[in-house]
Design a protein around this motif. Structure first.
Motif, PDB file in Angstrom:
ATOM      1  N   LEU A 210      -2.035   0.033  -3.275  1.00 44.06           N
ATOM      2  CA  LEU A 210      -2.198   1.410  -3.742  1.00 44.06           C
ATOM      3  C   LEU A 210      -1.147   2.359  -3.168  1.00 44.06           C
ATOM      4  O   LEU A 210      -0.848   3.389  -3.765  1.00 44.06           O
ATOM      5  N   VAL A 211      -0.596   2.013  -1.997  1.00 47.20           N
ATOM      6  CA  VAL A 211       0.462   2.861  -1.443  1.00 47.20           C
ATOM      7  C   VAL A 211       1.671   2.816  -2.388  1.00 47.20           C
ATOM      8  O   VAL A 211       2.241   3.851  -2.739  1.00 47.20           O
ATOM      9  N   ARG A 212       2.004   1.603  -2.831  1.00 49.08           N
ATOM     10  CA  ARG A 212       3.125   1.466  -3.784  1.00 49.08           C
ATOM     11  C   ARG A 212       2.802   2.124  -5.120  1.00 49.08           C
ATOM     12  O   ARG A 212       3.629   2.827  -5.694  1.00 49.08           O
ATOM     13  N   VAL A 213       1.573   1.873  -5.612  1.00 46.85           N
ATOM     14  CA  VAL A 213       1.180   2.423  -6.925  1.00 46.85           C
ATOM     15  C   VAL A 213       1.253   3.951  -6.888  1.00 46.85           C
ATOM     16  O   VAL A 213       1.782   4.595  -7.792  1.00 46.85           O
ATOM     17  N   MET A 214       0.734   4.526  -5.810  1.00 47.05           N
ATOM     18  CA  MET A 214       0.709   5.989  -5.700  1.00 47.05           C
ATOM     19  C   MET A 214       2.122   6.541  -5.504  1.00 47.05           C
ATOM     20  O   MET A 214       2.478   7.570  -6.068  1.00 47.05           O
ATOM     21  N   GLN A 215       2.910   5.814  -4.687  1.00 45.46           N
ATOM     22  CA  GLN A 215       4.274   6.311  -4.414  1.00 45.46           C
ATOM     23  C   GLN A 215       5.117   6.369  -5.688  1.00 45.46           C
ATOM     24  O   GLN A 215       5.947   7.264  -5.847  1.00 45.46           O
ATOM     25  N   ALA A 216       4.855   5.408  -6.604  1.00 45.89           N
ATOM     26  CA  ALA A 216       5.635   5.357  -7.848  1.00 45.89           C
ATOM     27  C   ALA A 216       5.420   6.593  -8.714  1.00 45.89           C
ATOM     28  O   ALA A 216       6.218   6.882  -9.588  1.00 45.89           O
ATOM     29  N   GLN A 217       4.330   7.320  -8.484  1.00 50.11           N
ATOM     30  CA  GLN A 217       4.032   8.471  -9.351  1.00 50.11           C
ATOM     31  C   GLN A 217       3.902   9.768  -8.556  1.00 50.11           C
ATOM     32  O   GLN A 217       3.310  10.729  -9.034  1.00 50.11           O
ATOM     33  N   THR A 218       4.451   9.775  -7.328  1.00 51.02           N
ATOM     34  CA  THR A 218       4.292  10.932  -6.439  1.00 51.02           C
ATOM     35  C   THR A 218       5.622  11.291  -5.783  1.00 51.02           C
ATOM     36  O   THR A 218       6.358  10.406  -5.349  1.00 51.02           O
ATOM     37  N   GLN A 219       5.935  12.590  -5.719  1.00 51.10           N
ATOM     38  CA  GLN A 219       7.155  13.045  -5.026  1.00 51.10           C
ATOM     39  C   GLN A 219       6.997  12.959  -3.508  1.00 51.10           C
ATOM     40  O   GLN A 219       7.893  12.569  -2.796  1.00 51.10           O
ATOM     41  N   ARG A 220       5.797  13.357  -3.023  1.00 46.09           N
ATOM     42  CA  ARG A 220       5.567  13.381  -1.574  1.00 46.09           C
ATOM     43  C   ARG A 220       5.451  11.955  -1.039  1.00 46.09           C
ATOM     44  O   ARG A 220       4.936  11.079  -1.742  1.00 46.09           O
ATOM     45  N   PRO A 221       5.887  11.707   0.217  1.00 46.21           N
ATOM     46  CA  PRO A 221       5.702  10.373   0.794  1.00 46.21           C
ATOM     47  C   PRO A 221       4.215  10.009   0.873  1.00 46.21           C
ATOM     48  O   PRO A 221       3.371  10.865   1.132  1.00 46.21           O
ATOM     49  N   VAL A 222       3.925   8.724   0.642  1.00 46.98           N
ATOM     50  CA  VAL A 222       2.539   8.231   0.665  1.00 46.98           C
ATOM     51  C   VAL A 222       2.361   7.319   1.878  1.00 46.98           C
ATOM     52  O   VAL A 222       3.226   6.495   2.172  1.00 46.98           O
ATOM     53  N   GLY A 223       1.252   7.475   2.599  1.00 47.91           N
ATOM     54  CA  GLY A 223       0.976   6.662   3.782  1.00 47.91           C
ATOM     55  C   GLY A 223      -0.371   5.968   3.678  1.00 47.91           C
ATOM     56  O   GLY A 223      -0.993   5.943   2.613  1.00 47.91           O
ATOM     57  N   LEU A 224      -0.807   5.409   4.817  1.00 49.57           N
ATOM     58  CA  LEU A 224      -2.057   4.639   4.828  1.00 49.57           C
ATOM     59  C   LEU A 224      -2.892   4.972   6.065  1.00 49.57           C
ATOM     60  O   LEU A 224      -2.368   5.072   7.176  1.00 49.57           O
TER      61      LEU A 224
END
Ligand code: ADP
Length: 430
Positions: free
Chosen positions: A164-178
């Protein structure tokens, strides 16, 4: 008008935006069970809230529409919820995180963050009691990874990556973490510490692990005061306590049920076929609508025939009107009429039946089928539904107020409910 709205709803705590109709009901049901009084609205209302409640869930149909439209609708919902005084916003999506690399989960999340001037939120579809767990950022559906669950072949939102980190990052400008399971297991202080560390790194959205419902209850307190929460329906079980609310019978109390009882079923899923068969085997009256009998402008006449049949039976107890059929029969009709045309024809007729039944005095109505529910609610001009007691997981009774005392309605999506759902539902309300 604004003064009136604020005075009416000064107790509004949680404002929710759901990206589909049955998902909205699922969320509302969880909030009620955790102690909140909840109203679900069909789209963004153009009127103030009809009841004094703790939470409102605005049901949109924005999951797979173009991202710009989903953003516009979600922001409109946000504005309405803010005007009602909502203290925290909850963006609800599917527990299988349905989205494409273009969204809409990421774009809507970021638009809501911008509007709320919030630099951090969480994202987790986890709902372990319903078989959706997140471990090290990977989403499992039952015992398998999301991309092995059948969701990889979904016609609209194929999910080919369970991370989900990858999935979310693909559609988000802001950095995604866990925020991983070890942190969650340590509870509020550890989660808050992790959030602070992620924020310091510039992370804007954090996927959160949860492998048990207990994890969601540990997460809840750490979300207190966060302007925006994004999640499936699971995270909702841990939020009402932040507002000092506990599970209570009062939360699900609806006005006393009156009037006649009926079921309208347009779902052709396996569970619904079983429920129709069970209702018939209990000796209750049932009328089958065959799509062929609706063709060539015969729909209005058939609806009148159904209502004339129902009128005398209704005095004896619940009746069932259904188009529910086995897959083979459905395929044949679809081949003849086209998939969308067959669906629309049947939905239109069942919605007219639902309206006619209410005119005959039905005030307790069960509708089976997600699309069918949408059509019936629209035909009955229901804009706001107060959420009541649960019949089966994910399916509560609701109450739509009206000058005539209102109608109790239960909206059952295809595969929900036990075999005796169509009879049991009325005993729950009694
Ligand atoms: P579910 O929640 O089980 O998916 P829906 O109501 O969302 O149920 O979808 C069922 C669709 O099938 C609706 O569009 C409905 O109008 C259509 N339908 C219902 N009965 C029949 C039938 N006998 N033949 C073809 N289509 C049907």
């Amino acid at each position: 008008m604004n003064q009136f709205m604020n005075a009416m709803n000064k107790g509004l705590k949680l404002g929710c935006i759901a990206d589909d109709f049955t998902g909205a009901t699922d969320l509302a049901n969880n909030l009620v069970r955790a102690g909140m009084r909840v109203v679900q609205t069909i789209g963004v209302p153009d009127a103030p809230l009809a009841a004094d409640v703790d939470a409102v869930v605005v049901a949109l149909k924005s999951r797979t529409i173009p991202a710009a439209e989903a953003i516009a609708q979600s922001l409109e919902a946000l504005q309405w919820l803010q005007a009602q005084g909502a203290q925290q916003i909850y963006f609800k999506y599917c527990s299988t995180f349905d989205s494409t690399p273009d969204g809409n989960i990421g774009p809507v999340t970021e638009a809501l963050m911008d509007a709320l001037e919030s630099d951090f939120t969480i994202a987790t579809p986890a709902f372990p009691d319903n078989g959706r767990t997140v471990f090290k950022g990977y989403l499992f559906a039952g015992n398998v990874l999301l991309n092995e669950s059948g969701m990889q072949n979904h016609p609209l939102t194929p999910m080919q990556d369970a991370n989900l980190v990858r999935v979310m990052q693909a559609q988000t400008q802001r950095p995604v973490g866990l925020i991983d399971y070890k942190t969650v297991a340590q509870g509020e202080a550890a989660i808050r510490e992790r959030i602070a560390a992620l924020r310091a790194e510039g992370v804007g959205v954090a996927v959160v692990d949860a492998t048990s419902n207990q994890d969601l209850l540990l997460l809840g307190p750490a979300l207190k005061g966060m302007p925006l929460v994004t999640a499936g329906s699971g995270v909702a079980i841990g939020l009402p306590a932040n507002f000092g609310l506990k599970p209570s019978v009062q939360a699900s109390q609806l006005p006393a049920a009156t009037g006649l009882q009926a079921v309208v079923s347009g779902s052709c899923s396996v569970a619904t076929n079983g429920q129709v068969a069970h209702f018939q085997s209990s000796g209750r009256p049932a009328f089958a609508i065959h799509p062929a009998s609706l063709m060539n402008g015969q729909s209005d006449a058939l609806v009148l025939q159904v209502l004339a049949w129902a009128a005398p039976h209704l005095k004896e107890g619940p009746v069932l009107v259904y188009s529910t059929a086995e897959p083979e029969a459905v395929k044949q009709v679809q081949a003849q009429l086209g998939v969308a045309e067959a669906g629309a024809l049947v939905e239109h007729a069942l919605a007219a039946v639902a309206r006619g039944l209410v005119d005959l005095g039905v005030k307790q109505l069960v509708v089976a089928g997600g699309e069918t529910s949408g059509a019936c609610v629209q035909a009955l001009c229901m804009a706001q539904l107060q959420i009541g007691p649960q019949i089966d997981p994910g399916v509560p009774w609701c109450h739509a107020p009206s000058a005539a005392g209102g109608v109790h309605i239960a909206l059952k999506s295809g595969n929900f409910g036990t075999e005796d759902f169509f009879t049991k539902a009325f005993t729950v309300l009694a």
